[in-house]
Write an enzyme that holds these catalytic residues in place. Structure first.
Site, PDB file in Angstrom:
ATOM      1  CB  VAL A 131       0.992 -18.529  -9.519  1.00  0.00           C
ATOM      2  CG1 VAL A 131       1.190 -17.840 -10.860  1.00  0.00           C
ATOM      3  CG2 VAL A 131       2.015 -19.040  -8.735  1.00  0.00           C
ATOM      4  CG  HIS A 191     -25.161  16.004  -0.866  1.00  0.00           C
ATOM      5  ND1 HIS A 191     -24.901  15.332  -1.922  1.00  0.00           N
ATOM      6  CD2 HIS A 191     -25.191  17.334  -1.088  1.00  0.00           C
ATOM      7  CE1 HIS A 191     -25.078  16.276  -2.981  1.00  0.00           C
ATOM      8  NE2 HIS A 191     -25.080  17.532  -2.558  1.00  0.00           N
ATOM      9  CE  LYS A 211      -2.521  -2.852  -0.368  1.00  0.00           C
ATOM     10  NZ  LYS A 211      -2.425  -4.471  -0.219  1.00  0.00           N
ATOM     11  N   GLY A 255       9.511 -21.430  16.190  1.00  0.00           N
ATOM     12  CA  GLY A 255       9.146 -22.486  16.986  1.00  0.00           C
ATOM     13  C   GLY A 255       8.769 -23.726  16.585  1.00  0.00           C
TER      14      GLY A 255
END
Ligand code: FAD
Ligand code: AMP
Length: 475
Positions: free
Chosen positions: A278, A452, A58, A122
């Site tokens: 993929v 709006h 991002k 772990g």
């Protein structure tokens, strides 16, 4: 000596670190083991998502979007800029800074919640014994817990005859770190990751070709959305080739030659760089000792029930390594639910309302069923839709591309799916997730006041259009 905990979490991605924090909040003595090491060689909890996934992608998508708008869209606002240039190392450094800040944030959250953090690998043994091999090579540590949560995540799938070398042929890790804009970039797989990372380099000037084996573009999305999106992305310069199976790739003289199979037989294409995207597969390498009792499914995922219990008592598993969509927010919610179940609280995840987002420009986001899914099972539904081209706020912002499409049960009017292709779709979808979580109807959304001018009015209008009473479009 074996140190004892109430909960041990193996894997510190958005599944594991969130589970650890929630367990600690609930008063459980918790350890989290994660082996990820950052680019600077330091411990970097946060998994794929923070280090080489959601966040860095991002960051680059935002940088490249600024550059693209500067060149293509600002003139319409009367803004002219000459000699726009992209400094790739500076862009990458900004991305690395964001990653560092967030992984450092996870380390701080571990400290703040008194979670014992081990930077190592772990391995689960019988009886919830966990052996930690620290990344720094110091001696192994033995731990034990009443409950163990496995959150080992996923890795990129490799395809035969396309060997990733990290420079010319890369996966997501390499494509987030190119040192310059390649002149040509081939992308195998036009899925979410291929589209996002392909878009980054396309916006910066690379000629990007997406090679997709399937006949349909973005087949997981609603077909009205994927059709319109394909048209828009092609206009942006993405060369999307469907029915194109990649069979192999070879690096020669600093270029990558790809062998393709399509309806015309076998052919070759040459690129400066090749991204293999993929899909991803669950990662469990070195995680499970033979005697631990945890079984895998045929597809290599850790087998769990609907509440994330594995086949071994007191051992749970969440995130990309188990069934369900490989999404960070799904992993985190599972982490919270498992911590709460361990603490004796009720917990439940509604997999029917997991939102999906593709961070292209415009973005694609959806929740619930697609039209093709509803048709396949014979559900009767009504459809409402609204184009952003008729939304005032979208036009004011030069964001008049795309639409909202809402699917509601023909009998009860319950919302069954909402599909958005448009600016800020990633944020807009939340309203629809809430509505669906409360089993809301299109009538409910139609009767809710939307500010709006906002992009959210397109959702309002799509809801009205389910009943063919939209105001700003023909019904
Ligand atoms: P991971 O994040 O993979 O974390 C697992 C961690 O466990 C890793 O740090 C790993 O090193 C560690 N580990 C594994 N085995 C062991 C072991 N034995 N011992 C110790 N540590 C171990 N999802 C979204 O929701 N939104 C997006 O925008 C998005 N963008 C993406 C972009 C890209 C390029 C990629 C690759 C993925 C993206 N994803 C996105 C998917 C998302 O990253 C994953 O769904 C998410 O990270 C899964 O979380 P997890 O905790 O299950 O696993
Ligand atoms: P995703 O799982 O969303 O990351 O998408 C991966 C995409 O890669 C899917 O659409 C697959 O059809 C596609 N794919 C897988 N293998 C190949 C291949 N060898 N050549 C071209 N596309 C492929």
């Amino acid at each position: 000596m074996t140190e004892k905990f109430d909960v041990i979490v193996i894997g510190g991605g958005p599944g594991g670190y969130v589970a650890a924090i929630r367990a600690a909040q609930l008063g459980l003595n918790t350890a989290c083991i994660d082996k990820f090491t950052g680019k600077d060689g330091k411990p970097a909890p946060g998994g794929t998502c923070l280090n080489v996934g959601c966040i860095p992608s991002k960051a680059l998508l935002d940088s490249s979007k600024h550059f693209y708008h500067l060149q293509h869209d600002y003139a319409a606002h009367g803004i002219s800029v000459s000699d726009a240039a992209i400094d790739v190392p500076a862009m990458i450094a900004r991305k690395d800074g964001i990653v560092k800040k967030l992984t450092g944030g996870v380390t701080q959250l571990f400290k703040g919640n008194k979670i014992a953090y081990y930077h190592g690998t772990g391995k689960l043994h019988a009886g919830r014994q966990v052996e930690v091999s620290p990344v720094d090579g110091s001696g192994t540590v033995s731990l034990e817990a009443d409950n163990v949560i496995l959150a080992s995540g996923s890795v990129s799938i490799e395809i035969p005859h396309v060997a990733i070398d990290g420079k010319y042929i890369v996966d997501n890790v390499g494509a987030l770190d190119f040192d310059a804009v390649p002149e040509t970039l081939g992308v195998i797989g036009a899925g979410v990751i291929g589209l996002e990372l392909g878009s980054v380099w396309n916006r910066l000037g690379a000629k990007v070709t997406l090679l997709e084996a399937l006949p349909d573009f973005l087949a997981v999305a609603d077909k009205d959305i994927s059709k319109q999106a394909a048209r828009v992305f092609k206009k942006q310069g993405l060369d999307i080739r469907l029915n194109t199976l990649v069979k192999g790739a070879e690096i020669k003289d600093g270029k990558v030659t790809v062998t393709l199979g399509d309806k015309n037989g076998e052919s070759q294409l040459t690129f400066d760089r090749l991204l293999v995207s993929v899909g991803r597969k669950p990662y469990t390498e070195g995680l499970l000792a033979d005697d631990c009792g945890v079984q895998l499914t045929e597809r290599g995922r850790i087998q769990v029930d609907e509440q994330s219990r594995t086949t071994a008592a007191g051992v749970w598993s969440i995130g990309d390594c188990v069934r369900g969509p490989m999404l960070a927010h799904k992993a985190s919610e599972e982490g919270i639910a498992v911590a709460e179940l361990i603490a004796g609280k009720p917990a439940h995840i509604n997999f029917d309302t997991v939102p999906w987002v593709v961070y292209t420009d415009p973005e694609i986001a959806w929740v619930g069923k697609t039209e093709q899914e509803l048709k396949a099972v014979g559900t009767e539904f009504n459809t409402g839709s609204f184009p952003f081209a008729a939304n005032g706020r979208a036009l004011a912002g030069g964001q008049g591309t795309g639409l909202v499409k809402m699917l509601a049960d023909a009998h009860s009017d319950e919302i069954l799916g909402v599909h958005i292709f448009g600016a800020n779709a990633s944020e807009l979808i939340s309203e629809c997730v809430v509505a669906m979580e409360f089993q809301g109807s299109s009538e409910d959304l139609a009767r809710i006041i939307h500010a709006h001018p906002t992009l959210s009015e397109a959702i309002h209008e799509a809801a009205l259009h389910v009943d063919k009473r939209a105001i700003h479009r023909g019904n």
